[in-house]
Design a protein around this motif. Sequence first.
Motif, short mmCIF file in Angstrom:
data_model
loop_
_atom_site.label_atom_id
_atom_site.label_comp_id
_atom_site.label_asym_id
_atom_site.label_seq_id
_atom_site.Cartn_x
_atom_site.Cartn_y
_atom_site.Cartn_z
N LYS A 21 48.26 45.00 40.82
CA LYS A 21 47.43 45.32 42.01
C LYS A 21 46.20 44.57 41.57
CE LYS A 21 45.03 49.40 43.47
NZ LYS A 21 44.46 50.80 42.94
N LYS A 22 45.93 43.29 42.22
CA LYS A 22 44.75 42.44 41.70
C LYS A 22 43.29 42.69 42.63
CE LYS A 22 47.76 39.56 39.32
NZ LYS A 22 48.18 38.31 38.86
N THR A 23 42.90 43.80 42.43
CA THR A 23 41.62 44.23 43.28
C THR A 23 40.55 43.80 42.58
OG1 THR A 23 41.75 46.76 42.32
CG2 THR A 23 42.86 46.04 44.52
N LYS A 24 39.40 43.58 43.19
CA LYS A 24 38.19 43.16 42.49
C LYS A 24 37.65 44.29 41.67
CE LYS A 24 36.14 39.80 45.50
NZ LYS A 24 35.09 39.33 46.37
N PRO A 25 37.24 44.01 40.63
CA PRO A 25 36.62 45.26 39.61
C PRO A 25 35.44 45.91 40.14
CG PRO A 25 36.77 43.04 38.66
CD PRO A 25 37.12 42.99 39.77
N LYS A 26 34.92 47.07 40.20
CA LYS A 26 33.79 47.66 40.65
C LYS A 26 32.81 48.03 39.56
CE LYS A 26 36.58 50.54 44.09
NZ LYS A 26 36.50 49.57 45.26
N ILE A 96 30.85 62.13 44.12
CA ILE A 96 30.74 61.06 43.18
C ILE A 96 31.70 61.27 42.01
CG2 ILE A 96 29.01 60.29 41.25
CD1 ILE A 96 26.75 61.47 42.94
N VAL A 97 31.72 62.60 41.54
CA VAL A 97 32.93 62.66 40.71
C VAL A 97 34.24 62.40 40.96
CG1 VAL A 97 34.01 64.39 39.13
CG2 VAL A 97 31.43 64.36 39.25
N HIS A 98 34.57 62.62 42.22
CA HIS A 98 35.91 62.31 42.88
C HIS A 98 36.03 60.82 42.90
CE1 HIS A 98 39.52 62.80 45.26
NE2 HIS A 98 39.01 61.80 46.29
N TYR A 99 34.79 60.02 43.22
CA TYR A 99 34.97 58.74 43.61
C TYR A 99 35.32 57.94 42.12
CZ TYR A 99 33.67 53.77 44.85
OH TYR A 99 33.88 52.47 44.81
N ILE A 100 34.71 58.63 41.13
CA ILE A 100 34.74 57.98 40.13
C ILE A 100 36.17 58.02 39.22
CG2 ILE A 100 33.53 57.65 37.30
CD1 ILE A 100 31.14 58.43 38.65
N GLU A 101 36.63 59.26 39.39
CA GLU A 101 37.92 59.57 39.01
C GLU A 101 39.08 58.87 39.69
OE1 GLU A 101 37.37 64.17 37.11
OE2 GLU A 101 38.24 63.94 39.21
N GLU A 102 39.01 58.91 41.00
CA GLU A 102 39.97 58.00 41.71
C GLU A 102 39.94 56.49 41.50
OE1 GLU A 102 41.18 57.65 46.48
OE2 GLU A 102 39.33 58.58 45.95
N HIS A 103 38.46 55.96 41.26
CA HIS A 103 38.62 54.48 40.87
C HIS A 103 38.60 54.37 39.52
CE1 HIS A 103 38.50 53.75 45.19
NE2 HIS A 103 37.58 54.80 45.30
N ALA A 104 38.74 55.24 38.65
CA ALA A 104 38.43 54.89 37.17
C ALA A 104 39.01 53.70 36.69
CB ALA A 104 38.81 55.87 36.17
N ASP A 105 40.40 53.25 37.21
CA ASP A 105 41.03 52.36 36.59
C ASP A 105 40.38 50.93 36.95
OD1 ASP A 105 42.55 54.03 35.10
OD2 ASP A 105 44.27 53.70 36.29
N GLU A 106 39.71 50.79 38.15
CA GLU A 106 39.22 49.88 38.74
C GLU A 106 37.60 49.35 38.27
OE1 GLU A 106 39.74 49.85 43.03
OE2 GLU A 106 41.08 51.53 42.57
N ILE A 107 37.20 50.44 37.59
CA ILE A 107 35.61 50.37 37.16
C ILE A 107 35.49 49.51 35.82
CG2 ILE A 107 33.70 51.75 36.94
CD1 ILE A 107 34.75 53.84 38.71
N ALA A 108 34.85 48.43 36.17
CA ALA A 108 34.84 47.53 34.71
C ALA A 108 33.43 47.95 34.14
CB ALA A 108 34.44 45.97 35.22
N ALA A 109 32.34 48.48 34.92
CA ALA A 109 31.07 49.03 33.93
C ALA A 109 30.54 50.27 34.94
CB ALA A 109 30.28 47.89 33.82
#
Length: 219
Positions: A21-26, A96-109
Amino acid sequence: MCETMDFFERYKNLKEKYEEKKTKPKVIVVGRSNVGKSTFVRLMTGRKDIRVGKKPGVTLKINEYDMGEYILVDMPGFGYMAGLPKKVQEKIKDEIVHYIEEHADEIAAAVQIIDTKSFFEIVERWKGRGEIPIDLEMFDFITDLKISPILVANKMDKIKKEEWDAVLDGICEYLKCQPPWHQWKFIVPAILKEGKGIEEIKKKILERVRLFKKLRGIE
Ligand SMILES: Nc1nc2c(ncn2[C@@H]2O[C@H](COP(=O)(O)OP(=O)(O)OP(=O)(O)O)[C@@H](O)[C@H]2O)c(=O)[nH]1
Ligand SMILES: [Mg+2]
């Protein structure tokens, strides 16, 4: 928590998963209301339609901006927001918490911004009530998810120059990181309303995004 920030290890583990899954990092922008998140996102994107304002609670939705190499995510503030019922404030924090948890694996920083001067006052007030100060809770939450933090100590124009080091060392102590502050590469003092500190933050974001991509095998 500083000792456990082994982000390299995390990126390595994620590599396999992301080969599919090569999505852009967030890169997410978090902080209490009115600390300067949208001021920062405006500077980064050059977009004049992003609203900034004197009252807390200007941004109420999560907004994503494509920066080419990564997606920059402007978040509503957590904590007090002018004219908003407590229930709505809680709902926004949950989003906010839900968004971060859901996308944690895509978040670079995560760029966490604080209003340096009011930070101390608010932290002490919360502690006095026996509660965990929300800024510290957010920092723990991010680093527990092994998301690399960039802590922006904003509004440094409100602090006398000769007090900068002591104030930044104080922030370190609250974060349970041993002073002096400058040994921690994730802390950046800034005056975002004058654009000061922006180049340093950009540099740190790109370092993290590029490492994240490299270890995920993107490009
Ligand atoms: N003194 C000072 N004020 C600043 C600085 N950066 C931003 N501000 C001001 O702080 C206020 C809030 O800025 P915003 O960028 O809207 O803050 P925000 O974090 O997006 O706020 P919410 O959307 O309500 O969560 C505005 O009046 C800005 O001009 C700074 O470096 N120094
Ligand atoms: Mg905003």
